[in-house]
Design an enzyme around this catalytic site. Structure first.
Site, PDB file in Angstrom:
ATOM      1  N   PHE A 269       0.811  -1.224   0.000  1.00 56.30           N
ATOM      2  CA  PHE A 269       0.000   0.000   0.000  1.00 56.30           C
ATOM      3  C   PHE A 269       0.839   1.266   0.000  1.00 56.30           C
ATOM      4  O   PHE A 269       0.291   2.360   0.077  1.00 56.30           O
ATOM      5  CB  PHE A 269      -1.027   0.016   1.131  1.00 56.30           C
ATOM      6  CG  PHE A 269      -2.382  -0.382   0.620  1.00 56.30           C
ATOM      7  CD1 PHE A 269      -2.589  -1.647   0.113  1.00 56.30           C
ATOM      8  CD2 PHE A 269      -3.437   0.513   0.596  1.00 56.30           C
ATOM      9  CE1 PHE A 269      -3.811  -2.008  -0.405  1.00 56.30           C
ATOM     10  CE2 PHE A 269      -4.670   0.156   0.072  1.00 56.30           C
ATOM     11  CZ  PHE A 269      -4.857  -1.115  -0.420  1.00 56.30           C
ATOM     12  N   CYS A 280     -15.437   1.462  -1.965  1.00 56.58           N
ATOM     13  CA  CYS A 280     -15.277   1.361  -0.503  1.00 56.58           C
ATOM     14  C   CYS A 280     -14.544   2.546   0.127  1.00 56.58           C
ATOM     15  O   CYS A 280     -15.110   3.224   0.985  1.00 56.58           O
ATOM     16  CB  CYS A 280     -14.566   0.067  -0.143  1.00 56.58           C
ATOM     17  SG  CYS A 280     -15.593  -1.380  -0.452  1.00 56.58           S
TER      18      CYS A 280
HETATM   19  N1  LIG Z   1     -16.915  -4.376  -2.943  1.00 59.04           N
HETATM   20  C1  LIG Z   1     -15.952  -4.553  -2.073  1.00 59.04           C
HETATM   21  O1  LIG Z   1     -14.775  -4.673  -2.423  1.00 59.04           O
HETATM   22  C2  LIG Z   1     -16.264  -4.634  -0.612  1.00 59.04           C
HETATM   23  C3  LIG Z   1     -15.307  -5.147   0.276  1.00 59.04           C
HETATM   24  C4  LIG Z   1     -15.622  -5.225   1.627  1.00 59.04           C
HETATM   25  C5  LIG Z   1     -16.837  -4.766   2.083  1.00 59.04           C
HETATM   26  N2  LIG Z   1     -17.742  -4.246   1.198  1.00 59.04           N
HETATM   27  C6  LIG Z   1     -19.031  -3.789   1.715  1.00 59.04           C
HETATM   28  O2  LIG Z   1     -20.007  -4.796   1.443  1.00 59.04           O
HETATM   29  C7  LIG Z   1     -21.275  -4.191   1.160  1.00 59.04           C
HETATM   30  C8  LIG Z   1     -21.767  -4.650  -0.198  1.00 59.04           C
HETATM   31  O3  LIG Z   1     -20.862  -4.183  -1.173  1.00 59.04           O
HETATM   32  P1  LIG Z   1     -20.874  -4.727  -2.674  1.00 59.04           P
HETATM   33  O4  LIG Z   1     -19.718  -4.127  -3.350  1.00 59.04           O
HETATM   34  O5  LIG Z   1     -21.047  -6.208  -2.673  1.00 59.04           O
HETATM   35  O6  LIG Z   1     -22.234  -4.044  -3.193  1.00 59.04           O
HETATM   36  P2  LIG Z   1     -23.047  -4.375  -4.517  1.00 59.04           P
HETATM   37  O7  LIG Z   1     -23.754  -3.138  -4.873  1.00 59.04           O
HETATM   38  O8  LIG Z   1     -22.157  -5.047  -5.519  1.00 59.04           O
HETATM   39  O9  LIG Z   1     -24.105  -5.472  -4.043  1.00 59.04           O
HETATM   40  C9  LIG Z   1     -25.197  -5.212  -3.220  1.00 59.04           C
HETATM   41  C10 LIG Z   1     -26.343  -6.107  -3.673  1.00 59.04           C
HETATM   42  O10 LIG Z   1     -27.411  -6.009  -2.741  1.00 59.04           O
HETATM   43  C11 LIG Z   1     -28.641  -6.087  -3.453  1.00 59.04           C
HETATM   44  N3  LIG Z   1     -29.720  -5.566  -2.627  1.00 59.04           N
HETATM   45  C12 LIG Z   1     -29.977  -4.290  -2.245  1.00 59.04           C
HETATM   46  N4  LIG Z   1     -31.082  -4.230  -1.484  1.00 59.04           N
HETATM   47  C13 LIG Z   1     -31.534  -5.506  -1.364  1.00 59.04           C
HETATM   48  C14 LIG Z   1     -32.644  -6.101  -0.710  1.00 59.04           C
HETATM   49  N5  LIG Z   1     -33.529  -5.369  -0.007  1.00 59.04           N
HETATM   50  N6  LIG Z   1     -32.818  -7.440  -0.818  1.00 59.04           N
HETATM   51  C15 LIG Z   1     -31.960  -8.187  -1.525  1.00 59.04           C
HETATM   52  N7  LIG Z   1     -30.875  -7.674  -2.173  1.00 59.04           N
HETATM   53  C16 LIG Z   1     -30.687  -6.361  -2.089  1.00 59.04           C
HETATM   54  C17 LIG Z   1     -28.347  -5.273  -4.708  1.00 59.04           C
HETATM   55  O11 LIG Z   1     -29.259  -5.570  -5.754  1.00 59.04           O
HETATM   56  C18 LIG Z   1     -26.917  -5.702  -5.028  1.00 59.04           C
HETATM   57  O12 LIG Z   1     -26.896  -6.830  -5.913  1.00 59.04           O
HETATM   58  C19 LIG Z   1     -21.048  -2.685   1.276  1.00 59.04           C
HETATM   59  O13 LIG Z   1     -21.376  -2.271   2.565  1.00 59.04           O
HETATM   60  C20 LIG Z   1     -19.559  -2.552   1.053  1.00 59.04           C
HETATM   61  O14 LIG Z   1     -19.027  -1.404   1.671  1.00 59.04           O
HETATM   62  C21 LIG Z   1     -17.484  -4.184  -0.131  1.00 59.04           C
END
Ligand SMILES: NC(=O)c1ccc[n+]([C@@H]2O[C@H](COP(=O)([O-])OP(=O)(O)OC[C@H]3O[C@@H](n4cnc5c(N)ncnc54)[C@H](O)[C@@H]3O)[C@@H](O)[C@H]2O)c1
Length: 472
Positions: A269, A280
């Site tokens: 990093f 994020c």
């Molecule tokens: N993307 C990353 O690298 C990462 C890493 C660690 C943590 N996170 C955290 O994890 C969480 C999710 O991130 P992500 O990147 O996977 O998001 P994303 O947007 O890719 O996925 C979220 C999913 O949730 C679904 N969703 C929303 N409301 C819903 C409901 N009521 N019922 C069912 N499904 C529903 C959406 O349709 C979507 O497919 C966030 O809080 C993020 O900060 C993300």
């Protein structure tokens, strides 16, 4: 164990595929019916190494997909919430998706379950989820709420999940902690890694088995926010150092080596570039700042971390402008559209923010990205980017090549072919993928971040060749 995961995005889908590979029965839910239909039909909606393999291995067997939360939650011992937590206009986390899911879970719960936050959420969210589930439960049901933050990085999500630096379980009740310990036991006992068809370790330095950290729910929630804020700070710090290197003619890569060999600091990093982005870091740093404010602590350091990051992009545009003199009507070849290499995720992509700025200045853009072009074509048609089949097609007759993400492919270009394709042999590299002296030797003017700009020592070809048939 029977596991439901609500939200089938980058985190939910990867977690579901990996839990299935650990031997659990997993149901993945999403309210995006197109996404569920695609998953059921065998499509892989995101670009992630090993994910297609795991989905093929478990789809329809230990891994099912549904649009129905009631169907998924019923009879599951563990229900993960992995929906998005985007920023509100004020910068704190929008928890309405988490709340909506908690409400639905409350309505459906028919026996004891642990509800687990996988989404990144502010401290005290566990308590709020507990209250919403209780208020909506149709009958008094026993349940616990725990926090199990996710540290995977897009691009290496599957191996990050299966070979994590640590597993954090935040549980205030012993019963919930025991259930989550059992869930991860194939990893923490080392059993998973002994299986012949386990996904292989990404390198020899991963810790097997991964350490398990058991904490209170508040501590687990804070661990995730503090980790992301620290990592963003580390990048902003080295970008600030890179700017001083540019001012004094030092080489930031040498500085990184010397600083990073201190085991208290570490090399990882310390990567100067065009600044952090993605779905994020920007939102989590803002949300952590908001959490601190709400607790009565002015975490001004985080403000500065964000300011340095914004300024880093502006500096890079200035660097391109300085290298090309003027930008209006210049044709630029751009390598990289996603927020980093290895992924197709374009949320908060610094590459796209830079492209927008270059377009505003009157440039035209021919771009190539190994994974993100379809997404940009579909989601950002107004940009009017020309999409190319490979880096050399993008470079064809371009005034300069701009490197914006760190795909391995971009670090091993055929430089002779690139030189021939470009109108002028100019490369502005926002990821420091090449040694400047080597680029100069190959005949390029090469500007990067925190290192002196290099240029070929010989005179340009024009002055040494013939004009009207006679040698000058
Ligand atoms: N993307 C990353 O690298 C990462 C890493 C660690 C943590 N996170 C955290 O994890 C969480 C999710 O991130 P992500 O990147 O996977 O998001 P994303 O947007 O890719 O996925 C979220 C999913 O949730 C679904 N969703 C929303 N409301 C819903 C409901 N009521 N019922 C069912 N499904 C529903 C959406 O349709 C979507 O497919 C966030 O809080 C993020 O900060 C993300």
């Amino acid at each position: 164990m029977r596991v439901a995961i609500v939200g089938s995005g980058y985190v939910g889908l990867v977690a579901a595929a990996c839990f299935a590979d650990l031997g659990h029965e997993v149901v993945c839910v999403d309210n995006d019916s197109a996404k569920i239909a695609a998953l059921v039909a065998g499509e892989v909606p995101i670009h992630e190494e090993f994910l297609p393999e795991l989905l093929t291995r478990h789809r329809g067997k230990r891994l099912k997909f549904t649009g129905s939360l009631p169907e998924a939650v019923r009879n599951c011992e563990i229900v993960f919430i992995a929906v998005g937590t985007p920023p509100t206009p004020q910068g704190d986390a929008d928890l309405s998706y988490v709340e909506a899911v908690a409400r639905e879970i409350g309505l459906q719960l028919n026996e004891y379950a642990v509800i687990v936050e996988k989404s990144t959420v502010p401290v005290f969210t566990c308590q709020r989820v507990r209250r919403v589930v209780t208020l909506n439960a149709s009958a008094p049901i026993e349940f616990d709420v725990a926090s199990n933050p996710e540290f995977l990085r897009e691009g290496t999500a599957v191996t990050d999940f299966l070979y994590p630096d640590r597993i954090v379980i935040g549980a205030d009740a012993e019963r919930a902690a025991q259930i989550l310990k059992r869930l991860y036991e194939p990893m923490t006992s080392g059993e998973y890694y002994r299986q012949p068809n386990a996904i292989a370790a990404p390198n020899a330095s991963v810790r097997i088995p991964p350490p398990l950290v058991i904490t209170s729910t508040q501590s687990a929630e804070l661990i995730k926010h503090a980790s992301n804020a620290f990592l963003a700070m580390k990048i902003s710090f080295i970008n600030a150092v890179a700017n001083i290197c540019e001012a004094v003619g030092a080489d930031v890569e040498q500085v990184c080596q010397g600083v990073g060999l201190d085991s208290r600091i570490g090399q990882r990093f310390l990567r100067p570039g065009i600044g952090w982005g993605g779905s994020c870091f920007p939102k989590d740093v803002m949300a952590f700042r908001a959490v601190a404010q709400e607790c009565g602590y002015d975490f001004g350091l985080l403000e500065e971390v964000m300011r340095i990051n914004d300024e880093q992009r502006n500096r890079f545009v200035r660097k391109i402008r300085n290298t090309l003199w003027t930008l209006k009507s210049k044709r630029l070849a751009v390598l990289g559209l996603a927020f980093k290499g290895g992924t197709d995720d374009i949320r908060e992509s610094p590459a796209l923010a830079l492209i927008e700025e270059l377009l505003r200045e009157g440039c035209t853009i021919a771009a190539y990205d190994p994974a993100a072009m379809d997404r940009v074509r579909a989601e950002r048609p107004e940009l009017g980017i020309t999409f190319c089949a490979n880096p050399y097609e993008a470079a064809d007759a371009a005034d300069a090549l701009i490197i914006l993400t760190d795909w391995d492919e971009f670090a091993s270009l055929d430089l002779a072919r690139l030189h021939t394709a470009l109108k002028y042999p100019i490369v502005v590299d926002g990821r420091n993928l090449y040694p400047p002296e080597m680029m100069a030797e190959k005949g390029f003017m090469y500007a990067s971040v925190g290192r002196p700009t290099a240029a070929p020592s010989h005179k340009p070809v024009l002055s040494a060749t013939t004009v009207n048939g006679s040698t000058r």
